[in-house]
Design a protein around this motif. Structure first.
Motif, PDB file in Angstrom:
ATOM      1  N   VAL A 156      -1.631  -4.963  -6.848  1.00 24.86           N
ATOM      2  CA  VAL A 156      -2.344  -3.700  -6.648  1.00 24.86           C
ATOM      3  C   VAL A 156      -3.744  -3.962  -6.084  1.00 24.86           C
ATOM      4  CG1 VAL A 156      -3.041  -1.540  -7.734  1.00 24.86           C
ATOM      5  CG2 VAL A 156      -1.105  -2.831  -8.669  1.00 24.86           C
ATOM      6  N   TYR A 157      -4.160  -3.128  -5.132  1.00 23.90           N
ATOM      7  CA  TYR A 157      -5.520  -3.228  -4.596  1.00 23.90           C
ATOM      8  C   TYR A 157      -6.128  -1.832  -4.543  1.00 23.90           C
ATOM      9  CZ  TYR A 157      -3.203  -1.719  -0.297  1.00 23.90           C
ATOM     10  OH  TYR A 157      -2.450  -1.026   0.610  1.00 23.90           O
ATOM     11  N   THR A 191       4.786  -7.318  -2.741  1.00 25.71           N
ATOM     12  CA  THR A 191       4.633  -6.065  -1.994  1.00 25.71           C
ATOM     13  C   THR A 191       3.344  -5.367  -2.443  1.00 25.71           C
ATOM     14  OG1 THR A 191       6.140  -5.173  -3.681  1.00 25.71           O
ATOM     15  CG2 THR A 191       7.076  -5.625  -1.515  1.00 25.71           C
ATOM     16  N   PRO A 192       2.227  -5.663  -1.791  1.00 21.87           N
ATOM     17  CA  PRO A 192       0.950  -5.062  -2.209  1.00 21.87           C
ATOM     18  C   PRO A 192       0.998  -3.532  -2.147  1.00 21.87           C
ATOM     19  CG  PRO A 192       0.608  -6.737  -0.516  1.00 21.87           C
ATOM     20  CD  PRO A 192       2.077  -6.511  -0.613  1.00 21.87           C
ATOM     21  N   VAL A 193       0.316  -2.908  -3.080  1.00 28.32           N
ATOM     22  CA  VAL A 193       0.325  -1.433  -3.123  1.00 28.32           C
ATOM     23  C   VAL A 193      -1.066  -0.930  -3.502  1.00 28.32           C
ATOM     24  CG1 VAL A 193       1.208  -1.446  -5.518  1.00 28.32           C
ATOM     25  CG2 VAL A 193       1.536   0.588  -4.100  1.00 28.32           C
ATOM     26  N   TYR A 194      -1.454   0.174  -2.868  1.00 33.27           N
ATOM     27  CA  TYR A 194      -2.768   0.783  -3.106  1.00 33.27           C
ATOM     28  C   TYR A 194      -2.728   1.580  -4.430  1.00 33.27           C
ATOM     29  CZ  TYR A 194      -6.755   3.910  -2.305  1.00 33.27           C
ATOM     30  OH  TYR A 194      -7.932   4.620  -2.438  1.00 33.27           O
ATOM     31  N   SER A 278      -0.119   4.587   2.047  1.00 36.13           N
ATOM     32  CA  SER A 278      -1.187   3.768   2.637  1.00 36.13           C
ATOM     33  C   SER A 278      -0.618   2.365   2.758  1.00 36.13           C
ATOM     34  CB  SER A 278      -2.391   3.678   1.715  1.00 36.13           C
ATOM     35  OG  SER A 278      -2.684   4.909   1.148  1.00 36.13           O
ATOM     36  N   ASN A 279      -1.297   1.532   3.509  1.00 35.28           N
ATOM     37  CA  ASN A 279      -0.948   0.109   3.477  1.00 35.28           C
ATOM     38  C   ASN A 279      -2.246  -0.689   3.602  1.00 35.28           C
ATOM     39  OD1 ASN A 279      -1.598   0.187   6.187  1.00 35.28           O
ATOM     40  ND2 ASN A 279       0.532   0.292   6.851  1.00 35.28           N
TER      41      ASN A 279
END
Ligand SMILES: NC(=O)c1ccc[n+]([C@@H]2O[C@H](COP(=O)([O-])OP(=O)(O)OC[C@H]3O[C@@H](n4cnc5c(N)ncnc54)[C@H](OP(=O)(O)O)[C@@H]3O)[C@@H](O)[C@H]2O)c1
Length: 292
Positions: A156-157, A191-194, A278-279
């Motif tokens: 998460v970011y 799999t990064p996610v906002y 978003s990405n």
């Protein structure tokens, strides 16, 4: 509808607080060690009279973001991890059971072994470290309820008060031209996610009274090194931060890492085809443009 967010001082919890308050839900948010203007102290395991009393708050929904999240620390402090992640969740499960409330539990792709990710919800679990094992134990407690959502997330970011997350920290080092040489695994995929997307996805699931397990991911799939390269590409003039690709085995981390991790969000997309994700690109573009 009253929503209690356990861990509202953290990355995911703070975004959930903002999104749900904007939609006029009655939200109470909690912190453990880091107070914010929007949180009150709550430790699910404390019997102190100063502790928030769930029976006074009477939430219809609890979003539980609290856990011991330092994976290597958990590996070396197994009992502490169990107390913070499993026993705390049990208290909330018991409350929901007694009061017919819904529990939304934030979980992780670390419940999988990382042999064949990214994973759909239906894959059999097989954690390979203490953190993953305790998150899975907490999931099993949550699953005993009639009304629950297990929202699995990873990497998460986003904006957060303490800028703890990997991308936020990297951006600060790049902006401030700090001298850093970072050894980054080239074989750990996720799999990064906002965090703001997680909050908006949870809003959809809450509105529609969904239950069950949901993977909340986005459209990105990166290993750590290439994720960092992507971030650095937005700071072309920076020469102070050096990114060095390494194999995970060279990092001597206390906890084993699921290497091919990540989460497939096909279930969510099928139910919400209009959801706009978003990405990493769009997040960084907004961040950099806002600075000019
Ligand atoms: N961030 C990720 O990449 C990621 C990936 C997979 C899964 N998750 C899961 O998503 C959830 C939220 O993660 P996050 O990144 O938002 O974490 P975070 O920024 O570290 O926030 C955790 C929040 O929970 C509180 N907290 C910690 N332990 C608690 C406990 N035993 N009882 C009550 N509150 C407690 C913390 O309070 P204080 O800070 O005030 O002490 C903080 O508000 C966690 O359950 C984590 O396992 C996160």
């Amino acid at each position: 509808m009253k929503i209690l967010i356990i861990g509202a001082s953290g990355l995911v919890g703070s975004h959930c607080t903002h999104v749900l308050k904007n939609e006029f839900y009655d939200v109470v948010g909690t912190h453990l060690n880091f107070q914010t203007p929007e949180t009150v102290y709550y430790d699910p395991l404390s019997v102190s009279e100063k502790n928030l009393q769930l029976d006074n708050v009477k939430p219809d929904i609890i979003i539980h973001c609290g856990a011991l999240t330092n994976v290597d620390y958990c590996e070396n402090n197994e009992r502490e991890s169990e107390i913070a992640t499993v026993l705390s969740t049990k208290v909330l499960v018991d409350y929901c059971n007694r009061n017919n409330a819904k529990l939304i539990y934030l979980s992780t792709d670390y419940v999988f072994d990382g042999e064949k990710g990214p994973y759909p919800e239906s894959t059999p679990t097989n954690p390979i470290n203490v953190y993953g094992k305790h998150k899975l134990e907490a999931e099993l407690l949550v699953k005993s309820l009639d009304k629950y959502i297990i929202a699995r997330i990873t990497n998460v970011y986003g904006e957060e008060e303490r800028s703890k997350n990997f991308i936020a920290r990297l951006v600060i080092w790049l902006q401030q031209n700090e001298v850093k040489k970072l050894d980054l695994p080239i074989d750990q995929f996720a799999t990064p996610v906002y965090a703001g997307d997680i909050a908006r996805m949870l809003l959809c699931l809450i509105r529609d009274d969904k239950t069950g397990i949901y993977n909340l991911s986005s459209t990105d799939y990166y290993d750590r090194y290439h994720l960092a390269l992507k971030v650095k590409s937005f700071f072309r003039d920076n020469t102070s931060v050096i990114l060095n690709p390494v194999q995970t085995a060279h990092l001597n981390q206390a906890a084993k890492r699921p290497l091919k991790g990540g989460l497939l969000n096909i279930k969510f997309i099928q139910q919400y085809p209009d959801f706009e994700f978003s990405n990493v690109d769009s997040f960084l573009k907004t961040l950099v443009n806002n600075e000019i």
